[in-house]
Design a protein around this motif. Structure first.
Motif, mmCIF file in Angstrom:
data_model
loop_
_atom_site.group_PDB
_atom_site.id
_atom_site.type_symbol
_atom_site.label_atom_id
_atom_site.label_comp_id
_atom_site.label_asym_id
_atom_site.label_seq_id
_atom_site.Cartn_x
_atom_site.Cartn_y
_atom_site.Cartn_z
ATOM 1 N N ASN A 143 86.239 70.284 146.431
ATOM 2 C CA ASN A 143 87.677 70.594 146.304
ATOM 3 C C ASN A 143 87.784 72.133 146.298
ATOM 4 O O ASN A 143 88.912 72.567 146.124
ATOM 5 N N MET A 144 86.833 72.896 145.838
ATOM 6 C CA MET A 144 87.020 74.244 144.998
ATOM 7 C C MET A 144 87.655 75.146 146.088
ATOM 8 O O MET A 144 88.321 76.164 145.750
ATOM 9 N N ASN A 145 87.560 74.710 147.325
ATOM 10 C CA ASN A 145 88.285 75.789 148.294
ATOM 11 C C ASN A 145 89.238 75.111 149.138
ATOM 12 O O ASN A 145 89.747 75.586 150.117
ATOM 13 N N GLY A 146 89.697 73.714 148.692
ATOM 14 C CA GLY A 146 90.477 73.076 149.276
ATOM 15 C C GLY A 146 90.493 72.779 150.569
ATOM 16 O O GLY A 146 89.300 72.217 150.841
ATOM 17 N N MET A 147 91.439 73.038 151.663
ATOM 18 C CA MET A 147 90.987 72.520 153.092
ATOM 19 C C MET A 147 89.776 73.387 153.704
ATOM 20 O O MET A 147 89.419 73.291 154.827
ATOM 21 N N LEU A 148 89.637 74.627 152.966
ATOM 22 C CA LEU A 148 88.823 75.504 153.582
ATOM 23 C C LEU A 148 87.308 75.594 153.148
ATOM 24 O O LEU A 148 87.241 74.797 151.985
ATOM 25 N N ASN A 177 85.794 78.598 152.178
ATOM 26 C CA ASN A 177 85.768 79.841 151.591
ATOM 27 C C ASN A 177 87.025 80.272 151.543
ATOM 28 O O ASN A 177 88.219 79.884 151.910
ATOM 29 N N HIS A 178 87.247 81.502 150.482
ATOM 30 C CA HIS A 178 88.656 81.917 150.575
ATOM 31 C C HIS A 178 88.735 83.537 150.902
ATOM 32 O O HIS A 178 89.265 84.419 150.361
ATOM 33 N N LYS A 179 87.883 83.578 152.034
ATOM 34 C CA LYS A 179 87.952 85.000 152.657
ATOM 35 C C LYS A 179 88.540 84.956 154.057
ATOM 36 O O LYS A 179 88.127 84.373 154.889
ATOM 37 N N MET A 180 89.863 85.837 153.978
ATOM 38 C CA MET A 180 90.684 85.735 155.168
ATOM 39 C C MET A 180 89.905 86.725 156.182
ATOM 40 O O MET A 180 89.733 88.126 155.631
ATOM 41 N N PHE A 224 92.439 69.396 157.542
ATOM 42 C CA PHE A 224 94.025 69.710 158.081
ATOM 43 C C PHE A 224 94.768 68.871 158.207
ATOM 44 O O PHE A 224 96.024 68.669 158.069
ATOM 45 N N GLU A 272 97.245 73.603 146.626
ATOM 46 C CA GLU A 272 96.536 72.293 147.288
ATOM 47 C C GLU A 272 95.649 72.749 148.570
ATOM 48 O O GLU A 272 94.595 72.401 148.546
ATOM 49 N N PHE A 273 96.156 73.572 149.320
ATOM 50 C CA PHE A 273 95.654 74.075 150.324
ATOM 51 C C PHE A 273 94.151 74.682 149.938
ATOM 52 O O PHE A 273 93.303 74.658 150.754
ATOM 53 N N LEU A 274 94.510 75.623 149.130
ATOM 54 C CA LEU A 274 93.286 76.788 148.588
ATOM 55 C C LEU A 274 92.141 75.880 147.655
ATOM 56 O O LEU A 274 91.380 76.374 147.517
ATOM 57 N N GLY A 275 92.756 74.718 147.085
ATOM 58 C CA GLY A 275 92.179 74.050 146.108
ATOM 59 C C GLY A 275 91.969 74.711 144.809
ATOM 60 O O GLY A 275 91.072 74.643 144.000
ATOM 61 N N LEU A 282 92.349 85.718 146.770
ATOM 62 C CA LEU A 282 91.325 85.381 147.608
ATOM 63 C C LEU A 282 90.249 86.010 147.373
ATOM 64 O O LEU A 282 90.559 87.030 146.866
ATOM 65 N N GLU A 283 89.190 85.902 148.295
ATOM 66 C CA GLU A 283 87.935 86.780 148.018
ATOM 67 C C GLU A 283 88.408 88.394 148.338
ATOM 68 O O GLU A 283 87.614 89.011 147.455
ATOM 69 N N ASN A 284 89.064 88.562 149.264
ATOM 70 C CA ASN A 284 89.200 89.843 149.696
ATOM 71 C C ASN A 284 90.504 90.528 149.998
ATOM 72 O O ASN A 284 90.710 91.444 150.082
ATOM 73 N N ILE A 285 91.674 89.580 149.533
ATOM 74 C CA ILE A 285 92.960 89.843 149.734
ATOM 75 C C ILE A 285 93.715 89.044 148.810
ATOM 76 O O ILE A 285 93.199 87.914 148.262
#
Lengths: 179, 179
Positions: A28-33, A35-38, A140, B57-60, B95-98
């Protein structure tokens, strides 16, 4: 003897519950993704040469060559579930922490053309890299963000997920193979 | 003697021209900006609690508290050149980068409210940190990107530059003092 069995049971249960909790956390730590790098902010434009020149001047860099994205035999393009021969001209600006992508739609039947017609020249998507396209697309969909378009290139595949309603933006999922 | 003076002159000219060329290069290498690090993607939303919950929720991640941005005595808010008492509720996701910024407009006379009324819940801006707000704003104006809104907070100031026509997005300039 009885005591030691009870102790063993208690310790085992503790270890199992810790492992399960860790696994839930990591899922769950990144939700639907994953990672959290856009990785990208993508813009729809009507004239890529003009827009790439403006952005290049704005950023103080050389004008990048536009490349044509077309269907790939491994992942033929689908748009709203149907085959599409949509293409696009792409140009990229690599910033320090993220890529700006300019997209000029070519032909019909794509999220690119639909967006240009309906919204105009604006931010079309934000992108994230995923490990398993199918798994992520399923997550998603459960979250009410359906896929609009899917396709591929030599070395990867993409999916545009319609987050317009829920997030205010389309989310592009990118999976690079062999990375 | 004559020869050595000529040699000295040639070497000096070479060094000066190299220095000038370096200086021009360093002035232009980031175009209108001081760097190529995009720090934020900002979204306008109509209900920040709802949107922050969906994004969380989307990002967890946990739902962040919304904070209220209001005028600051050091940099009173101006909107299209006139004083404004516009406020907004803000929520941030690092997020990680932004950073993703959600903005719910409060009251009238702001780019936030104007955008919500005209465009709806979408990407409103991308942001970059600048060294000297006034200098950068001048450069943007010469590039036909005028300022829409300006204001500040304890420790910094912001300027929203209307890149809608030229770039397809508003560019927010952020200057943090004492960094």
């Amino acid at each position: 003897m009885k005591k030691s069995i009870v102790l063993l049971l208690v310790v085992s249960l503790f270890l199992i519950s810790a492992a399960v909790s860790d696994s839930i956390k990591s899922n769950n730590m990144n939700g639907m993704l994953d990672n959290h790098k856009m990785t990208q902010v993508g813009f729809i434009v009507s004239d890529i040469e003009k827009s790439a020149t403006t952005w290049a001047e704005f950023l103080g860099v050389d004008v990048p060559d536009a490349v044509i994205a077309e269907g790939h035999h491994m992942n033929p393009t689908t748009y709203r579930g149907k085959p599409s021969d949509a293409k696009a001209k792409l140009a990229f600006f690599q910033l320090e922490n993220i890529t700006i992508e300019l997209i000029e739609p070519l032909g019909e039947n794509s999220t690119w053309k639909e967006f240009l017609d309906g919204e105009g020249e604006k931010v079309h998507h934000i992108a994230f890299e995923v490990n398993e396209m199918d798994e992520t697309v399923k997550k998603f969909k459960k979250f009410d963000i359906p896929m609009i378009q899917h396709g591929g290139w030599d070395g990867g595949e993409y999916g545009y997920m319609d987050g317009t309603e829920k997030l205010g933006v389309i989310v592009e999922l990118l999976q690079h193979y062999n990375r």
